[in-house]
Design a protein around this motif. Structure first.
Motif, PDB file in Angstrom:
ATOM      1  N   ASP A   1     -21.749  15.848 -54.022  1.00 29.86           N
ATOM      2  CA  ASP A   1     -21.014  14.486 -53.141  1.00 29.86           C
ATOM      3  C   ASP A   1     -21.912  13.593 -53.231  1.00 29.86           C
ATOM      4  O   ASP A   1     -23.068  13.338 -52.874  1.00 29.86           O
ATOM      5  CB  ASP A   1     -20.765  15.056 -51.547  1.00 29.86           C
ATOM      6  N   GLU A   2     -21.435  12.270 -53.685  1.00 31.22           N
ATOM      7  CA  GLU A   2     -21.966  11.098 -54.011  1.00 31.22           C
ATOM      8  C   GLU A   2     -22.584  10.372 -52.535  1.00 31.22           C
ATOM      9  O   GLU A   2     -23.968   9.899 -52.595  1.00 31.22           O
ATOM     10  CB  GLU A   2     -21.363   9.854 -54.847  1.00 31.22           C
ATOM     11  N   VAL A   3     -21.887  10.518 -51.585  1.00 33.90           N
ATOM     12  CA  VAL A   3     -22.156  10.119 -50.164  1.00 33.90           C
ATOM     13  C   VAL A   3     -23.587  10.816 -49.801  1.00 33.90           C
ATOM     14  O   VAL A   3     -24.542  10.068 -49.241  1.00 33.90           O
ATOM     15  CB  VAL A   3     -21.146  10.178 -48.983  1.00 33.90           C
ATOM     16  N   PHE A   4     -23.445  12.169 -49.769  1.00 36.78           N
ATOM     17  CA  PHE A   4     -24.633  12.842 -49.339  1.00 36.78           C
ATOM     18  C   PHE A   4     -25.742  12.698 -50.258  1.00 36.78           C
ATOM     19  O   PHE A   4     -26.968  12.676 -49.686  1.00 36.78           O
ATOM     20  CB  PHE A   4     -24.248  14.421 -49.423  1.00 36.78           C
ATOM     21  N   LEU A   5     -25.678  12.366 -51.455  1.00 37.67           N
ATOM     22  CA  LEU A   5     -26.724  12.125 -52.409  1.00 37.67           C
ATOM     23  C   LEU A   5     -27.506  10.801 -52.173  1.00 37.67           C
ATOM     24  O   LEU A   5     -28.427  10.851 -52.058  1.00 37.67           O
ATOM     25  CB  LEU A   5     -26.181  12.000 -53.944  1.00 37.67           C
ATOM     26  N   LYS A   6     -26.474   9.838 -51.658  1.00 33.44           N
ATOM     27  CA  LYS A   6     -27.098   8.687 -51.352  1.00 33.44           C
ATOM     28  C   LYS A   6     -27.817   8.608 -50.095  1.00 33.44           C
ATOM     29  O   LYS A   6     -28.955   7.941 -50.103  1.00 33.44           O
ATOM     30  CB  LYS A   6     -26.168   7.472 -51.281  1.00 33.44           C
ATOM     31  N   ALA A   7     -27.555   9.437 -49.247  1.00 30.18           N
ATOM     32  CA  ALA A   7     -28.046   9.522 -47.995  1.00 30.18           C
ATOM     33  C   ALA A   7     -29.368  10.186 -48.314  1.00 30.18           C
ATOM     34  O   ALA A   7     -30.549   9.574 -47.524  1.00 30.18           O
ATOM     35  CB  ALA A   7     -27.254  10.379 -47.099  1.00 30.18           C
TER      36      ALA A   7
ATOM     37  N   ILE B   1     -36.341  16.095 -54.455  1.00 30.48           N
ATOM     38  CA  ILE B   1     -36.114  17.507 -55.002  1.00 30.48           C
ATOM     39  C   ILE B   1     -34.704  18.089 -54.672  1.00 30.48           C
ATOM     40  O   ILE B   1     -33.859  18.799 -55.433  1.00 30.48           O
ATOM     41  CB  ILE B   1     -37.075  18.494 -54.987  1.00 30.48           C
ATOM     42  N   GLY B   2     -34.486  17.915 -53.341  1.00 30.15           N
ATOM     43  CA  GLY B   2     -33.202  18.550 -52.607  1.00 30.15           C
ATOM     44  C   GLY B   2     -31.885  17.592 -53.046  1.00 30.15           C
ATOM     45  O   GLY B   2     -31.000  18.414 -52.756  1.00 30.15           O
ATOM     46  N   SER B   3     -32.103  16.769 -53.706  1.00 25.66           N
ATOM     47  CA  SER B   3     -30.923  15.920 -53.986  1.00 25.66           C
ATOM     48  C   SER B   3     -30.379  16.379 -55.529  1.00 25.66           C
ATOM     49  O   SER B   3     -29.383  16.113 -55.752  1.00 25.66           O
ATOM     50  CB  SER B   3     -31.155  14.374 -54.227  1.00 25.66           C
ATOM     51  N   PHE B   4     -31.132  17.151 -56.270  1.00 22.70           N
ATOM     52  CA  PHE B   4     -30.703  17.544 -57.664  1.00 22.70           C
ATOM     53  C   PHE B   4     -29.661  18.746 -57.285  1.00 22.70           C
ATOM     54  O   PHE B   4     -29.690  19.647 -56.819  1.00 22.70           O
ATOM     55  CB  PHE B   4     -31.845  18.067 -58.527  1.00 22.70           C
TER      56      PHE B   4
ATOM     57  N   TYR C   1     -30.450  10.134 -59.495  1.00 15.29           N
ATOM     58  CA  TYR C   1     -29.444   9.342 -59.660  1.00 15.29           C
ATOM     59  C   TYR C   1     -28.617   9.590 -61.084  1.00 15.29           C
ATOM     60  O   TYR C   1     -27.314   9.841 -61.115  1.00 15.29           O
ATOM     61  CB  TYR C   1     -29.581   7.825 -59.492  1.00 15.29           C
ATOM     62  N   MET C   2     -29.439   9.500 -62.241  1.00 15.16           N
ATOM     63  CA  MET C   2     -28.735   9.692 -63.393  1.00 15.16           C
ATOM     64  C   MET C   2     -28.544  11.146 -63.671  1.00 15.16           C
ATOM     65  O   MET C   2     -27.436  11.255 -64.429  1.00 15.16           O
ATOM     66  CB  MET C   2     -30.166   9.589 -64.463  1.00 15.16           C
ATOM     67  N   ALA C   3     -29.105  12.254 -62.964  1.00 18.27           N
ATOM     68  CA  ALA C   3     -28.360  13.615 -63.183  1.00 18.27           C
ATOM     69  C   ALA C   3     -27.303  13.728 -62.535  1.00 18.27           C
ATOM     70  O   ALA C   3     -26.539  14.489 -62.867  1.00 18.27           O
ATOM     71  CB  ALA C   3     -29.619  14.498 -62.436  1.00 18.27           C
ATOM     72  N   PHE C   4     -27.028  12.751 -61.639  1.00 17.55           N
ATOM     73  CA  PHE C   4     -25.746  13.135 -60.855  1.00 17.55           C
ATOM     74  C   PHE C   4     -24.624  12.508 -61.768  1.00 17.55           C
ATOM     75  O   PHE C   4     -23.586  12.812 -61.726  1.00 17.55           O
ATOM     76  CB  PHE C   4     -25.839  12.272 -59.360  1.00 17.55           C
ATOM     77  N   ASP C   5     -24.926  11.238 -62.265  1.00 21.76           N
ATOM     78  CA  ASP C   5     -23.945  10.519 -63.279  1.00 21.76           C
ATOM     79  C   ASP C   5     -24.653   9.693 -63.937  1.00 21.76           C
ATOM     80  O   ASP C   5     -24.915   8.493 -63.816  1.00 21.76           O
ATOM     81  CB  ASP C   5     -22.933   9.819 -62.005  1.00 21.76           C
ATOM     82  N   GLY C   6     -24.888  10.143 -65.145  1.00 26.25           N
ATOM     83  CA  GLY C   6     -25.402   9.631 -66.117  1.00 26.25           C
ATOM     84  C   GLY C   6     -24.617   8.232 -66.690  1.00 26.25           C
ATOM     85  O   GLY C   6     -25.248   7.131 -67.188  1.00 26.25           O
ATOM     86  N   GLN C   7     -23.339   8.380 -66.604  1.00 26.07           N
ATOM     87  CA  GLN C   7     -22.584   7.222 -67.167  1.00 26.07           C
ATOM     88  C   GLN C   7     -22.748   6.109 -66.317  1.00 26.07           C
ATOM     89  O   GLN C   7     -23.012   4.794 -66.747  1.00 26.07           O
ATOM     90  CB  GLN C   7     -20.988   7.446 -67.361  1.00 26.07           C
ATOM     91  N   LYS C   8     -22.926   6.367 -65.030  1.00 26.80           N
ATOM     92  CA  LYS C   8     -22.977   5.191 -64.024  1.00 26.80           C
ATOM     93  C   LYS C   8     -24.274   4.797 -63.849  1.00 26.80           C
ATOM     94  O   LYS C   8     -24.700   3.573 -63.552  1.00 26.80           O
ATOM     95  CB  LYS C   8     -22.377   5.677 -62.578  1.00 26.80           C
ATOM     96  N   TYR C   9     -25.362   5.681 -63.784  1.00 25.64           N
ATOM     97  CA  TYR C   9     -26.599   5.331 -63.270  1.00 25.64           C
ATOM     98  C   TYR C   9     -27.657   5.330 -64.364  1.00 25.64           C
ATOM     99  O   TYR C   9     -28.839   4.699 -64.340  1.00 25.64           O
ATOM    100  CB  TYR C   9     -27.117   6.124 -62.278  1.00 25.64           C
ATOM    101  N   GLY C  10     -27.187   5.708 -65.754  1.00 20.53           N
ATOM    102  CA  GLY C  10     -27.988   6.007 -66.695  1.00 20.53           C
ATOM    103  C   GLY C  10     -28.949   4.927 -67.374  1.00 20.53           C
ATOM    104  O   GLY C  10     -30.191   4.794 -67.518  1.00 20.53           O
ATOM    105  N   MET C  11     -28.069   3.700 -67.620  1.00 25.54           N
ATOM    106  CA  MET C  11     -28.538   2.599 -68.260  1.00 25.54           C
ATOM    107  C   MET C  11     -29.560   2.015 -67.321  1.00 25.54           C
ATOM    108  O   MET C  11     -30.924   1.437 -67.572  1.00 25.54           O
ATOM    109  CB  MET C  11     -27.455   1.725 -68.607  1.00 25.54           C
ATOM    110  N   SER C  12     -29.168   1.622 -66.011  1.00 26.01           N
ATOM    111  CA  SER C  12     -30.003   0.835 -65.185  1.00 26.01           C
ATOM    112  C   SER C  12     -31.198   1.588 -64.696  1.00 26.01           C
ATOM    113  O   SER C  12     -32.251   1.038 -64.732  1.00 26.01           O
ATOM    114  CB  SER C  12     -29.190   0.449 -63.817  1.00 26.01           C
TER     115      SER C  12
END
Length: 208
Positions: free
Chosen positions: A75-81, A68-71, A114-125
């Motif tokens: 920053d992608e590095v922080f998101l992934k962490a 919930i806190g990731s939405f 992940y999709m909310a962060f970058d739909g183009q990058k993560y949306g499909m998978s």
């Protein structure tokens, strides 16, 4: 005989004490979470999960807080962490409780972050992964209101992304609400249906 009775009473007392400590700890963690002290709540859930090695709930909630806190994170590095940490908690919960629909839909929520962060990058998978997760969760628990609502939210999100109407999924939210009102929880601290949130989602859905 007296010694055996004494040992049984002692074991029973220890069991009650352990249960009491668990309940106190979980109640405190929810109290912290409710006060928006998410970091402290997550840390407490994590500590409880280490003490309760055969209980999936503390790890489940520790993961949920991180997800919930990731939405909204930019920053992608922080998101992934945050999401990697959440994944570790979910993996632990899955080992303890396999084929658990509550864990499956929370895994889907993690993928959605992940999709909310970058739909183009993560949306499909991630959307493909979620399709499988929702399908499995629904087969395991077709009348679980959280499963139904979670899938409906995913369908609504996809509809909005493609510029389609969300109205067809309103009926699913209605069904979730009906089942949520009737649901009886038999396990303490088991995930509960968020009725007010579901009603808000229904209101928005019907406006489209």
């Amino acid at each position: 005989m007296k010694r055996i009775i004494t040992l049984i009473v002692f074991a029973f007392t220890v069991s009650l004490s352990a249960q009491s400590q668990y309940e106190k700890g979980m109640s405190k963690a929810f109290e912290l979470w409710g006060a928006n002290k998410n970091k402290e709540a997550g840390q407490l859930f994590e500590r409880i999960s280490k003490a309760e090695s055969d209980n999936w709930l503390p790890s489940y909630y520790a993961a949920t807080i991180e997800i919930i806190g990731s939405f909204g994170v930019k920053d992608e590095v922080f998101l992934k962490a945050k999401l990697n940490k959440a994944q570790e908690f979910l993996d632990k919960a899955m080992i303890i409780s396999r084929d658990n629909p509550e864990i499956l839909i929370t895994q889907a929520l993690l993928n959605t972050a992940y999709m909310a962060f970058d739909g183009q990058k993560y949306g499909m998978s991630m959307s493909m992964k979620n399709k499988g997760l929702y399908s499995k969760a629904f087969k395991l628990a077709p009348n679980n209101p959280r499963v139904i609502l979670s899938k409906a939210e995913a369908d609504i999100g996809a509809a909005r992304f493609f510029g389609q109407s969300t109205v067809p999924f309103c009926k699913d939210i209605k069904k979730a609400i009906e089942l949520g009102k009737e649901e009886k929880r038999t396990i303490k601290f088991y995930p509960k249906f968020m009725l007010k949130r579901a009603e808000q989602l229904l209101k928005k859905c019907e406006q489209k």
